[in-house]
Design an enzyme around this catalytic site. Structure first.
Site, PDB file in Angstrom:
ATOM      1  N   GLU A 155      61.130 -30.396  -2.408  1.00  0.00           N
ATOM      2  CA  GLU A 155      61.618 -29.388  -3.341  1.00  0.00           C
ATOM      3  C   GLU A 155      60.642 -28.205  -3.415  1.00  0.00           C
ATOM      4  O   GLU A 155      59.494 -28.312  -2.956  1.00  0.00           O
ATOM      5  CB  GLU A 155      61.760 -30.022  -4.730  1.00  0.00           C
ATOM      6  CG  GLU A 155      62.779 -31.165  -4.800  1.00  0.00           C
ATOM      7  CD  GLU A 155      64.226 -30.684  -4.888  1.00  0.00           C
ATOM      8  OE1 GLU A 155      64.567 -29.641  -4.292  1.00  0.00           O
ATOM      9  OE2 GLU A 155      65.025 -31.369  -5.552  1.00  0.00           O
TER      10      GLU A 155
ATOM     11  N   ASN B 190      68.219 -24.504  -2.787  1.00  0.00           N
ATOM     12  CA  ASN B 190      66.958 -23.973  -3.319  1.00  0.00           C
ATOM     13  C   ASN B 190      65.874 -23.946  -2.244  1.00  0.00           C
ATOM     14  O   ASN B 190      64.697 -23.824  -2.559  1.00  0.00           O
ATOM     15  CB  ASN B 190      66.495 -24.810  -4.526  1.00  0.00           C
ATOM     16  CG  ASN B 190      66.229 -26.260  -4.152  1.00  0.00           C
ATOM     17  OD1 ASN B 190      66.387 -26.659  -2.996  1.00  0.00           O
ATOM     18  ND2 ASN B 190      65.845 -27.063  -5.124  1.00  0.00           N
TER      19      ASN B 190
ATOM     20  N   ASP C 251      65.240 -39.028   4.474  1.00  0.00           N
ATOM     21  CA  ASP C 251      65.000 -39.243   3.048  1.00  0.00           C
ATOM     22  C   ASP C 251      66.009 -40.249   2.487  1.00  0.00           C
ATOM     23  O   ASP C 251      66.946 -40.657   3.180  1.00  0.00           O
ATOM     24  CB  ASP C 251      65.048 -37.915   2.267  1.00  0.00           C
ATOM     25  CG  ASP C 251      66.296 -37.074   2.563  1.00  0.00           C
ATOM     26  OD1 ASP C 251      67.205 -37.562   3.263  1.00  0.00           O
ATOM     27  OD2 ASP C 251      66.358 -35.921   2.095  1.00  0.00           O
TER      28      ASP C 251
ATOM     29  N   HIS D  40      65.093 -26.430  -0.222  1.00  0.00           N
ATOM     30  CA  HIS D  40      64.421 -27.695   0.078  1.00  0.00           C
ATOM     31  C   HIS D  40      64.802 -28.197   1.468  1.00  0.00           C
ATOM     32  O   HIS D  40      65.847 -27.865   2.011  1.00  0.00           O
ATOM     33  CB  HIS D  40      64.649 -28.751  -1.013  1.00  0.00           C
ATOM     34  CG  HIS D  40      65.983 -29.405  -1.069  1.00  0.00           C
ATOM     35  ND1 HIS D  40      66.528 -29.868  -2.253  1.00  0.00           N
ATOM     36  CD2 HIS D  40      66.894 -29.719  -0.111  1.00  0.00           C
ATOM     37  CE1 HIS D  40      67.697 -30.426  -2.009  1.00  0.00           C
ATOM     38  NE2 HIS D  40      67.940 -30.348  -0.723  1.00  0.00           N
TER      39      HIS D  40
HETATM   40  C1  GLP Z   1      70.398 -33.050   0.459  1.00  0.00           C
HETATM   41  C2  GLP Z   1      69.439 -33.684   1.505  1.00  0.00           C
HETATM   42  C3  GLP Z   1      69.020 -32.676   2.514  1.00  0.00           C
HETATM   43  C4  GLP Z   1      70.183 -31.770   2.859  1.00  0.00           C
HETATM   44  C5  GLP Z   1      70.503 -30.916   1.688  1.00  0.00           C
HETATM   45  C6  GLP Z   1      71.736 -30.033   1.863  1.00  0.00           C
HETATM   46  O1  GLP Z   1      70.087 -33.322  -0.834  1.00  0.00           O
HETATM   47  N1  GLP Z   1      68.298 -34.323   0.950  1.00  0.00           N
HETATM   48  O2  GLP Z   1      68.492 -33.343   3.653  1.00  0.00           O
HETATM   49  O3  GLP Z   1      69.837 -30.929   3.938  1.00  0.00           O
HETATM   50  O4  GLP Z   1      70.517 -31.634   0.494  1.00  0.00           O
HETATM   51  O5  GLP Z   1      72.911 -30.740   1.682  1.00  0.00           O
HETATM   52  P1  GLP Z   1      74.349 -30.131   2.048  1.00  0.00           P
HETATM   53  O6  GLP Z   1      74.461 -30.166   3.516  1.00  0.00           O
HETATM   54  O7  GLP Z   1      75.322 -31.071   1.378  1.00  0.00           O
HETATM   55  O8  GLP Z   1      74.393 -28.759   1.504  1.00  0.00           O
END
Ligand code: GLP
Length: 239
Positions: free
Chosen positions: A139, A132, A66, A134
């Site tokens: 989302e 959440n 992404d 995702h």
């Molecule tokens: C981000 C990314 C995800 C990631 C998630 C968790 O926004 N789009 O691919 O897995 O949120 O992030 P973190 O590892 O900082 O908790």
């Protein structure tokens, strides 16, 4: 689904890095990469392993999961900058080995899906999970058959990301869809820390719940979930 409850965060990270390393060390592997704080130690461990061992990742190809929309690719908080810093440059890889979701083009999602198809598909997709539920930027409310598309970020995600940006915080992103992710031949998810414990508990107790898009991944026959003790701390609680 295979669940690995690691004895420590370090072991969880090493487990994921080793699975990735083994796949990447084969010729012509196609790997899907994720970002987020969770993955920073995974990439550091991979770099360490590569420097210590006899690794050759030059014939791999990488797809990013992404990207934020509305920021120049060289903005320090884009996922492109993240992966260059933590993975591409330390491993001496070439930019031509990477595909980045084209966040700036209206036709970007379709182009990315085409590129994925032309590559023969992803062998191993690395994934984190949002607080959440995702996955990528799918989302809550995302559907199992969703494809790469432009998405609106939820207020919780915008809040969670705001420290990475100084003035303007992104409200939109491009993300592989759940259906796109499910086409990878293997899925490997890492969750660490207490902030993920509720979603992990939900994930393990539910199937196909759009409010926690990660639950759709349980449809996949090669889905490995690696947890540290904090992330797995609520699994057996019925409250
Ligand atoms: C981000 C990314 C995800 C990631 C998630 C968790 O926004 N789009 O691919 O897995 O949120 O992030 P973190 O590892 O900082 O908790």
């Amino acid at each position: 689904m295979r669940i690995v409850e690691a004895a420590s965060t370090t072991t969880a990270v090493e487990t994921v890095a080793t699975l990735l390393f083994d796949k990447m060390n084969r010729s012509s592997a196609v790997i899907g990469l994720a970002t987020g704080n969770t993955m920073i130690p995974v990439y550091a461990e991979l770099v360490r392993m590569a420097k210590e061992g006899d690794a050759n990742f030059q014939s791999c190809f990488f797809f990013m999961l992404d990207e934020y929309q509305g920021f120049p690719a060289d903005h320090p908080s884009t996922f492109k900058s993240y992966i260059e810093k933590h993975f591409l440059r330390p491993l001496g890889l070439k930019e031509s080995q990477f595909a980045f979701p084209p966040a700036q083009h209206t036709d970007g999602p379709r182009q990315y899906e085409e590129l994925l198809k032309e590559s023969g598909g992803i062998d191993l997709q690395l994934l984190g999970i949002g607080r959440n539920g995702h996955v990528g930027f799918n989302e809550p409310g995302s559907l199992a058959n969703s494809r790469t598309r432009i998405v609106h970020l939820t207020p919780e995600t915008i809040e969670a990301n705001k420290d990475q940006f100084q003035n303007v915080v992104p409200e939109k992103a491009i993300s592989m869809g759940i259906g796109t992710i499910l086409e990878a031949r293997e899925l490997l998810m890492l969750a660490t820390g207490k902030s993920k414990a509720d979603q992990i508990k939900f994930l393990l107790n539910h199937h196909d719940e759009p409010q926690c898009p990660a639950t759709f991944l349980k449809r996949h026959s090669h889905f490995t979930l690696v947890l540290d003790p904090d992330a797995s701390s609520r699994i057996n609680l019925n409250i």
